[in-house]
Design a protein around this motif. Sequence first.
Motif, PDB file in Angstrom:
ATOM      1  N   GLU A 132     -12.641  20.300  -7.618  1.00  0.00           N
ATOM      2  CA  GLU A 132     -13.583  19.839  -8.634  1.00  0.00           C
ATOM      3  C   GLU A 132     -14.630  20.915  -8.922  1.00  0.00           C
ATOM      4  O   GLU A 132     -15.054  21.647  -8.030  1.00  0.00           O
ATOM      5  CB  GLU A 132     -14.282  18.550  -8.176  1.00  0.00           C
ATOM      6  N   GLU A 134     -17.981  22.062 -11.948  1.00  0.00           N
ATOM      7  CA  GLU A 134     -18.820  21.721 -13.090  1.00  0.00           C
ATOM      8  C   GLU A 134     -18.673  22.804 -14.150  1.00  0.00           C
ATOM      9  O   GLU A 134     -18.377  23.956 -13.837  1.00  0.00           O
ATOM     10  CB  GLU A 134     -20.284  21.608 -12.663  1.00  0.00           C
ATOM     11  N   PRO A 135     -18.901  22.453 -15.418  1.00  0.00           N
ATOM     12  CA  PRO A 135     -18.897  23.475 -16.470  1.00  0.00           C
ATOM     13  C   PRO A 135     -19.881  24.591 -16.143  1.00  0.00           C
ATOM     14  O   PRO A 135     -20.947  24.350 -15.563  1.00  0.00           O
ATOM     15  CB  PRO A 135     -19.329  22.695 -17.719  1.00  0.00           C
ATOM     16  N   ARG A 172      -9.233  24.459 -14.599  1.00  0.00           N
ATOM     17  CA  ARG A 172     -10.661  24.217 -14.815  1.00  0.00           C
ATOM     18  C   ARG A 172     -11.393  25.529 -14.591  1.00  0.00           C
ATOM     19  O   ARG A 172     -11.428  26.045 -13.482  1.00  0.00           O
ATOM     20  CB  ARG A 172     -11.186  23.127 -13.881  1.00  0.00           C
ATOM     21  N   TYR A 173     -11.954  26.048 -15.657  1.00  0.00           N
ATOM     22  CA  TYR A 173     -12.664  27.330 -15.594  1.00  0.00           C
ATOM     23  C   TYR A 173     -13.939  27.156 -14.777  1.00  0.00           C
ATOM     24  O   TYR A 173     -14.758  26.272 -15.053  1.00  0.00           O
ATOM     25  CB  TYR A 173     -13.000  27.774 -17.003  1.00  0.00           C
ATOM     26  N   SER A 174     -14.097  28.001 -13.753  1.00  0.00           N
ATOM     27  CA  SER A 174     -15.260  27.874 -12.869  1.00  0.00           C
ATOM     28  C   SER A 174     -15.408  29.154 -12.068  1.00  0.00           C
ATOM     29  O   SER A 174     -14.652  30.118 -12.252  1.00  0.00           O
ATOM     30  CB  SER A 174     -15.085  26.686 -11.921  1.00  0.00           C
ATOM     31  N   LYS A 269      -8.020  21.517 -18.595  1.00  0.00           N
ATOM     32  CA  LYS A 269      -8.913  20.363 -18.567  1.00  0.00           C
ATOM     33  C   LYS A 269     -10.351  20.738 -18.892  1.00  0.00           C
ATOM     34  O   LYS A 269     -11.126  19.898 -19.323  1.00  0.00           O
ATOM     35  CB  LYS A 269      -8.845  19.685 -17.187  1.00  0.00           C
ATOM     36  N   TYR A 270     -10.702  21.980 -18.646  1.00  0.00           N
ATOM     37  CA  TYR A 270     -12.013  22.465 -19.071  1.00  0.00           C
ATOM     38  C   TYR A 270     -11.943  23.962 -19.350  1.00  0.00           C
ATOM     39  O   TYR A 270     -11.449  24.740 -18.541  1.00  0.00           O
ATOM     40  CB  TYR A 270     -13.105  22.221 -18.017  1.00  0.00           C
ATOM     41  N   LYS A 273     -16.596  27.005 -24.538  1.00  0.00           N
ATOM     42  CA  LYS A 273     -16.397  27.052 -25.986  1.00  0.00           C
ATOM     43  C   LYS A 273     -15.903  28.413 -26.455  1.00  0.00           C
ATOM     44  O   LYS A 273     -15.132  28.514 -27.409  1.00  0.00           O
ATOM     45  CB  LYS A 273     -17.698  26.692 -26.696  1.00  0.00           C
ATOM     46  N   GLU A 276     -12.007  28.296 -26.031  1.00  0.00           N
ATOM     47  CA  GLU A 276     -11.190  27.141 -26.401  1.00  0.00           C
ATOM     48  C   GLU A 276     -10.040  27.567 -27.310  1.00  0.00           C
ATOM     49  O   GLU A 276     -10.221  28.357 -28.235  1.00  0.00           O
ATOM     50  CB  GLU A 276     -12.054  26.091 -27.098  1.00  0.00           C
TER      51      GLU A 276
END
Length: 350
Positions: A132, A134-135, A172-174, A269-270, A273, A276
């Motif tokens: 998991e 967060e953005p 998920r980019y993190s 999933k993330y 911007k 994208e």
Amino acid sequence: MSVKPGLNCAKGSAVLIFMLFFQAAIAQPDFSEVDRKLESSKKELGGNVVTLIYKDGKIIYQKALGTDFNLKTQAPIASCSKWLTAALVMSFVDQGKLSLDDKVSKFLPIFSKYSKGYITIKDCLAHLTGIESEPIRLTNLFNRKKYASLEEEVNDFASKKEIQSNPGLEFRYSNIGLNIAGRILEVLSKRSFEQLMQERITRPLMMRNTSFASFTAVNPSGGAVSTASDYMNFLSMLLNKGMFNGKRILSEKAVEDMNMVRTTPAMIKYAPKAAEGFNYGFGEWILQADENGSGTVVASPGLFGTWPMVDKCRGYACIFFTKGLLGEERKDIYLDIKKSIDEQLASTCK
């Protein structure tokens, strides 16, 4: 009537020289439209931006906008750091000291303790860990200050964060995957991340003003400062299939592996911007790819607005280097400027 060979030869030579000069003049790209677009977008780009284009072994275009802001000005580059870190990891793969299929638990046993032992190096480089996250926002950068070391942060990833999906299935980019990979390099080599980056990437590439040094935990995913000139050295190495100034930094296969598409749109999933609609490789976004899934246009945009890109089909590297915050809204500006560049440089791809 007699013919004067010497005179005719002189005339022929003059004509030939003129033709060669004329051809060279025609071949020079006209970047006046790039100039115009940069000038008109100066405010949206934060007032400070350096643009460099590299092709055929040299800089063919450069422009600096802003007061005291030039190709040697140092600034934070945020997520552009990820590309450097992925390259550092691939240097260990080149040497056989690391495999992309190695599980992180081989080097960091704490991940097995918390049911995360099946995550691979490959998953880390492609944001497919399943952990998991967060953005990515400015607040995340400030929150990292609570960590005294990369080891402490990565141990928190293992012990305190939940698994949202099995490794390799969801993107998920993190900062999680690249920071895990960075910590593995420290364990593997018994040297600090910053030392390894200097020895294997920044020093060989003559990136004298690039550093990951930090008073708190080093951040392989977003903690570098650099300059437009320095980062262009890195881009030129990638464009030249791992070579820089006659010296091999990465193998051709390593560069190819970084360029391969590792995601599908359904897996993402993330994404920020700024990226994208794109797929991901290792440490880089794939803006365009060929039928085999190999990136032909790749980039690694950062939160602060810097955009480095490599266009393999047209044989050039480009960087828009900025000093400011929140650069995600600049995506359309940069891609529009790239269209003007592309109009001047012919593609070799079908």
